[in-house]
Motif scaffolding. Structure first.
Motif, short mmCIF file in Angstrom:
data_model
loop_
_atom_site.label_atom_id
_atom_site.label_comp_id
_atom_site.label_asym_id
_atom_site.label_seq_id
_atom_site.Cartn_x
_atom_site.Cartn_y
_atom_site.Cartn_z
N SER A 66 1.16 8.37 -1.73
CA SER A 66 0.33 7.35 -2.36
C SER A 66 0.31 6.14 -1.42
CB SER A 66 0.90 6.95 -3.72
OG SER A 66 2.11 6.24 -3.55
N GLU A 67 -0.65 5.25 -1.63
CA GLU A 67 -0.72 4.06 -0.79
C GLU A 67 0.50 3.18 -0.96
OE1 GLU A 67 -4.39 1.90 -0.54
OE2 GLU A 67 -5.57 3.73 -0.45
N THR A 68 1.12 3.18 -2.13
CA THR A 68 2.34 2.40 -2.31
C THR A 68 3.52 3.04 -1.58
OG1 THR A 68 2.77 3.49 -4.43
CG2 THR A 68 1.64 1.38 -4.50
N GLU A 69 3.53 4.37 -1.46
CA GLU A 69 4.60 5.05 -0.74
C GLU A 69 4.54 4.80 0.77
OE1 GLU A 69 5.79 9.05 -3.15
OE2 GLU A 69 3.73 8.98 -2.37
N LEU A 70 3.37 4.41 1.27
CA LEU A 70 3.26 4.09 2.70
C LEU A 70 4.18 2.94 3.07
CD1 LEU A 70 -0.62 4.29 3.26
CD2 LEU A 70 1.09 6.04 3.79
N ASP A 71 4.46 2.06 2.11
CA ASP A 71 5.34 0.92 2.35
C ASP A 71 6.78 1.33 2.63
OD1 ASP A 71 3.41 -1.01 2.16
OD2 ASP A 71 3.83 -1.52 0.07
N ASP A 72 7.15 2.56 2.29
CA ASP A 72 8.52 3.03 2.50
C ASP A 72 8.83 3.28 3.98
OD1 ASP A 72 8.86 2.93 -0.23
OD2 ASP A 72 8.50 5.07 -0.53
N TYR A 73 7.81 3.30 4.82
CA TYR A 73 7.99 3.65 6.23
C TYR A 73 7.46 2.52 7.10
CZ TYR A 73 8.25 8.03 3.71
OH TYR A 73 8.57 9.01 2.80
N GLU A 74 8.38 1.83 7.79
CA GLU A 74 7.99 0.65 8.56
C GLU A 74 6.99 0.95 9.66
OE1 GLU A 74 10.93 -2.06 9.97
OE2 GLU A 74 12.22 -1.65 8.26
N ASP A 75 7.13 2.10 10.32
CA ASP A 75 6.22 2.41 11.42
C ASP A 75 4.83 2.84 10.94
OD1 ASP A 75 7.37 4.74 10.46
OD2 ASP A 75 7.61 5.67 12.43
N MET A 76 4.67 3.05 9.65
CA MET A 76 3.35 3.39 9.11
C MET A 76 2.38 2.22 9.30
SD MET A 76 1.84 6.03 7.82
CE MET A 76 3.09 7.08 7.07
N THR A 77 2.91 1.01 9.35
CA THR A 77 2.07 -0.16 9.60
C THR A 77 1.38 -0.06 10.96
OG1 THR A 77 3.56 -1.50 8.26
CG2 THR A 77 2.09 -2.69 9.73
N LEU A 78 2.10 0.42 11.96
CA LEU A 78 1.51 0.61 13.28
C LEU A 78 0.38 1.64 13.24
CD1 LEU A 78 4.74 0.66 15.44
CD2 LEU A 78 3.06 -1.17 15.30
N ALA A 79 0.59 2.71 12.51
CA ALA A 79 -0.45 3.74 12.39
C ALA A 79 -1.70 3.18 11.73
CB ALA A 79 0.09 4.94 11.61
N VAL A 80 -1.53 2.42 10.66
CA VAL A 80 -2.67 1.83 9.97
C VAL A 80 -3.40 0.85 10.88
CG1 VAL A 80 -3.38 0.35 8.03
CG2 VAL A 80 -1.73 2.19 7.65
N CYS A 81 -2.66 0.00 11.57
CA CYS A 81 -3.29 -0.97 12.48
C CYS A 81 -4.04 -0.28 13.61
CB CYS A 81 -2.24 -1.92 13.05
SG CYS A 81 -1.59 -3.10 11.85
N ALA A 82 -3.47 0.78 14.17
CA ALA A 82 -4.15 1.52 15.24
C ALA A 82 -5.42 2.17 14.72
CB ALA A 82 -3.21 2.56 15.82
N LEU A 83 -5.37 2.71 13.52
CA LEU A 83 -6.57 3.32 12.94
C LEU A 83 -7.64 2.27 12.66
CD1 LEU A 83 -4.93 5.90 10.54
CD2 LEU A 83 -6.42 6.42 12.49
#
Length: 97
Positions: free
Chosen positions: A46-63
């Motif tokens: 879920s979009e809220t579960e993405l917050d559990d992973y710090e490096d997911m922010t980098l993936a979102v920003c790159a996308l």
């Protein structure tokens, strides 16, 4: 920074460095929503579960940067995802059997 904390202003000022106008903000808003949805569906999170992973922010920003930079209706050749983004998403992929 968590995925839910990413703002249009952060992306505009610190990541993609674009002009400050309403049309750019609208495009960044759409790209941010699309990037979050892409990451959540690729990993079956879920979009809220993405917050559990710090490096997911980098993936979102790159996308977001890719979606902002490449705004065309058709794409010639093979479409590939950024290898760093693919690695981050693959690390948390819950779609594997």
């Amino acid at each position: 920074m968590k995925v839910s904390e990413i703002t249009v202003e952060f992306l505009r000022e610190n990541y993609i460095h674009c002009d400050d106008n309403a049309s750019n903000n609208s495009m960044i808003t759409m790209a941010l929503a699309g990037a979050k949805k892409f990451c959540s569906s690729m990993c079956n999170l879920s979009e809220t579960e993405l917050d559990d992973y710090e490096d997911m922010t980098l993936a979102v920003c790159a996308l977001v940067a890719d979606l902002y930079d490449i705004r065309q209706y058709t794409v010639d050749g093979n479409v590939t995802i950024n290898p760093t983004t693919a690695n981050i998403l693959g690390r948390y992929d819950r779609n594997l059997l």
